[in-house]
Design an enzyme around this catalytic site. Sequence first.
Site, PDB file in Angstrom:
ATOM      1  N   GLU A   1      -6.698   3.298 -24.398  1.00 49.71           N
ATOM      2  CA  GLU A   1      -6.393   2.245 -23.424  1.00 49.71           C
ATOM      3  C   GLU A   1      -7.171   2.446 -22.126  1.00 49.71           C
ATOM      4  O   GLU A   1      -7.876   1.554 -21.661  1.00 49.71           O
ATOM      5  CB  GLU A   1      -4.885   2.208 -23.131  1.00 49.71           C
ATOM      6  CG  GLU A   1      -4.489   1.095 -22.180  1.00 49.71           C
ATOM      7  CD  GLU A   1      -4.681  -0.284 -22.799  1.00 49.71           C
ATOM      8  OE1 GLU A   1      -3.918  -0.627 -23.709  1.00 49.71           O
ATOM      9  OE2 GLU A   1      -5.595  -1.014 -22.382  1.00 49.71           O
TER      10      GLU A   1
ATOM     11  N   ASP B   1     -10.366   0.147 -20.785  1.00 54.99           N
ATOM     12  CA  ASP B   1     -10.189  -0.581 -19.522  1.00 54.99           C
ATOM     13  C   ASP B   1     -11.306  -0.219 -18.544  1.00 54.99           C
ATOM     14  O   ASP B   1     -11.913  -1.087 -17.917  1.00 54.99           O
ATOM     15  CB  ASP B   1      -8.843  -0.222 -18.867  1.00 54.99           C
ATOM     16  CG  ASP B   1      -7.644  -0.774 -19.628  1.00 54.99           C
ATOM     17  OD1 ASP B   1      -7.850  -1.497 -20.609  1.00 54.99           O
ATOM     18  OD2 ASP B   1      -6.504  -0.457 -19.235  1.00 54.99           O
TER      19      ASP B   1
ATOM     20  N   SER C   1      -5.576  -5.933 -24.968  1.00 53.84           N
ATOM     21  CA  SER C   1      -5.813  -4.783 -24.093  1.00 53.84           C
ATOM     22  C   SER C   1      -7.248  -4.745 -23.597  1.00 53.84           C
ATOM     23  O   SER C   1      -7.521  -4.142 -22.569  1.00 53.84           O
ATOM     24  CB  SER C   1      -5.592  -3.484 -24.870  1.00 53.84           C
ATOM     25  OG  SER C   1      -4.242  -3.156 -24.901  1.00 53.84           O
TER      26      SER C   1
ATOM     27  N   ASP D   1     -13.043 -24.309 -24.256  1.00 57.04           N
ATOM     28  CA  ASP D   1     -11.817 -24.603 -24.997  1.00 57.04           C
ATOM     29  C   ASP D   1     -11.927 -24.008 -26.408  1.00 57.04           C
ATOM     30  O   ASP D   1     -12.968 -24.130 -27.049  1.00 57.04           O
ATOM     31  CB  ASP D   1     -11.654 -26.129 -25.071  1.00 57.04           C
ATOM     32  CG  ASP D   1     -10.272 -26.533 -25.550  1.00 57.04           C
ATOM     33  OD1 ASP D   1      -9.411 -25.645 -25.709  1.00 57.04           O
ATOM     34  OD2 ASP D   1     -10.067 -27.742 -25.754  1.00 57.04           O
TER      35      ASP D   1
ATOM     36  N   GLY E   1      -7.615 -28.616 -25.448  1.00 55.11           N
ATOM     37  CA  GLY E   1      -6.830 -28.384 -24.236  1.00 55.11           C
ATOM     38  C   GLY E   1      -6.030 -27.099 -24.361  1.00 55.11           C
ATOM     39  O   GLY E   1      -6.292 -26.258 -25.222  1.00 55.11           O
TER      40      GLY E   1
ATOM     41  N   ASP F   1      -3.353 -24.332 -25.335  1.00 51.32           N
ATOM     42  CA  ASP F   1      -2.519 -24.042 -26.503  1.00 51.32           C
ATOM     43  C   ASP F   1      -1.912 -22.649 -26.363  1.00 51.32           C
ATOM     44  O   ASP F   1      -2.439 -21.814 -25.619  1.00 51.32           O
ATOM     45  CB  ASP F   1      -3.324 -24.170 -27.812  1.00 51.32           C
ATOM     46  CG  ASP F   1      -4.539 -23.257 -27.827  1.00 51.32           C
ATOM     47  OD1 ASP F   1      -4.347 -22.020 -27.835  1.00 51.32           O
ATOM     48  OD2 ASP F   1      -5.685 -23.756 -27.824  1.00 51.32           O
TER      49      ASP F   1
END
Length: 633
Positions: free
Chosen positions: A299, A303, A548, A591, A610, A612
């Site tokens: 993680e 990052d 993540s 989109d 659009g 969702d």
Amino acid sequence: MRSSLVAVVSLALGLAVRASPVGSDWTLHEKRSFIPEGWSLARKLDSTAPIPLRFALTQPNIQEIEKHLYDVSHPESPNYGNHWTADQVADRFAPSPESIKVVFDWLLNSGVGPERVKLSPYKGWVEVASTAKEAAGLLRTDYNVYAHDSGKEHIACESYHLPAHVAPHVDFVTPTIHFDVPLSKRASPDTASGDSINAFGPKTSGEIVSDISGDLKDCHTTMTPDCVRALYGIKYTPVSGGKNSFAVVQYTPAGFLQSDLDMFAKKFNPGVVGKPPKVVSIDGGVVQTTNKSFGYDAEADVDIQYSSAILTSKQQVTVYQVGDLVEGGSFNNFLDALDKSYCTFEGGDDPNYDSVFPDTATGGYKGKQQCGTVKPANVISSSYGYNEADLSAKYATRQCAEYGKLGLMGVTVVSGTGDSGVTGNRGMCLNADGSQSTTGKRFNPTFPGTCPFVTAVGATQIKAGGSVTDPEIACKDHIQSGGGFSNYFAQPSYQKSAVSGYLKYHAPKYPAGTFNTSGSRAYPDIAANGAHYTVAVVGKFSDVYGTSVSAPVVASMLALVNDARIAKGKKPIGFINPSLYSSKFASSFHDITSGNNPGCGTDGFSTAKGWDPVTGLGTPNFPKLLSDYLSLA
Ligand SMILES: *[C@@H]1O[C@H](CO)[C@@H](O)[C@H](O)[C@H]1NC(C)=O
Ligand SMILES: *[C@@H]1O[C@H](CO)[C@@H](O)[C@H](O)[C@H]1NC(C)=O
């Protein structure tokens, strides 16, 4: 009706049922209809056991937070960017003197000695050094000890009551029904199955990436920083230096390995080789390197590696490392450090709740709990989360308000939405009674992405064999984008029109109750690629997946936007959701219209034209996003 439900539950748990505790002047304040998975009732709590009771006072102006946030965050507001100081926020939302008086008077009239009642330094809480017997009387409840599969114990009750005239002044009381126990304590990320706070950890196919061509045509199998830049059109080098700030948050014992950062930097980001990120230790946070594995290191490694590559060597990455090696830390420990007014306790200890410092255990952090000692970065990326149902609604609501306060102060909080589609962490879905199980049929939303004051990021991927110029699809390799509808938070006005469009034309036809159709907070807000990332973890390039990764990728793009604004003498973007959904930003996203997020025995939701509940508004069109934000005041 309400009390009979309590009785049924108590009977089901084999507890003694108190003679009807509720008169007309008492109200049921909170109740739980089940014990969270992994826990079971162990025994009744000894009546002399100490209970550090804490009453969270209501914050009378908190309903107005959305209005205040819009005032400084809506692109059309004349006050756009005029963020508040921490002191202005603390003053505005402080409990009223009346609330403090009502709770004090009730306690003193109930026979609690005045020397045992005190107000927390920032006035948010009234604290009473109590016993199980006294607390049970005050709250018309019974205290029990619950045991977790891991051996950990927790003090809680099934429901509790307050006098009707006191109830409006109290958000909630601890310890009572809540199980927000920091199970990350002492637990190894590799083995912690009940480790709810750590559950969004990135996933891996297990494949070791030995052949990194660096060719953009390979991005569909081997994502690299160049792929991210090509997908979203990122061509920007920061110029604001120390004036801007960006941070990722990590919870001990998860941490990065500098050797991994260097391995990655050598290949993809040579300017930062040998230049560690800035580590800010919160409540004894240490970057441990004793235990190394994918679970411990992936993680933080992902990052830092990807945000640093997008931000380049011209922008320092900060790591908030929360919690010591013995106790670990929780979201609340982190938020306390950013905002002194959020500090939930001081002095007393509450070993069953958020971690308590100083930590008396051997090797624990001996310093004071940090309160407002850390100046929040302009953008904070977090890839940790709970299932909403792991927390009580009141507890989650109070924490969510704190994210709103950070937004008022100009901080953007970005969170991944989890990797299991409409299923929650640990494979859990909801049952009709609100409990969680792997066989539940109802969708299980994740927190804090469902908090309307957080920017929630879902995951996309390049389709098989596709190129960086093809439209992406909802992530389906190894993970599915978390998304859906909150069961706790009402729908914020900024997303009403986008979400009603989806519900009207694209809502799947599942049995009633499968997901919340009452008009609640819908998430994610946006998405970014979350598949096939090349990440250096414990000395090897691994193949990594997850929201993540999507979250820090989006967060670093937002940090670049801040850099450009700061260079022009403007304020950071702060809370971005009202702008993201505004018509001005309508073409700032690619989109996503292909794919879905299956779970709980269903196909989940489908992407659509659009917004969702799989990929939100879509993935960032960076040049457009940048020019849109530069055009704002
Ligand atoms: C490292 O792993 C060992 C063995 O699983 C465990 O006992 C120890 O607590 C771990 N240390 C940390 C910092 O997580
Ligand atoms: C649906 O969400 C709303 C919040 O807007 C909440 O009040 C309600 O209890 C939720 N329904 C269920 C069945 O959880």
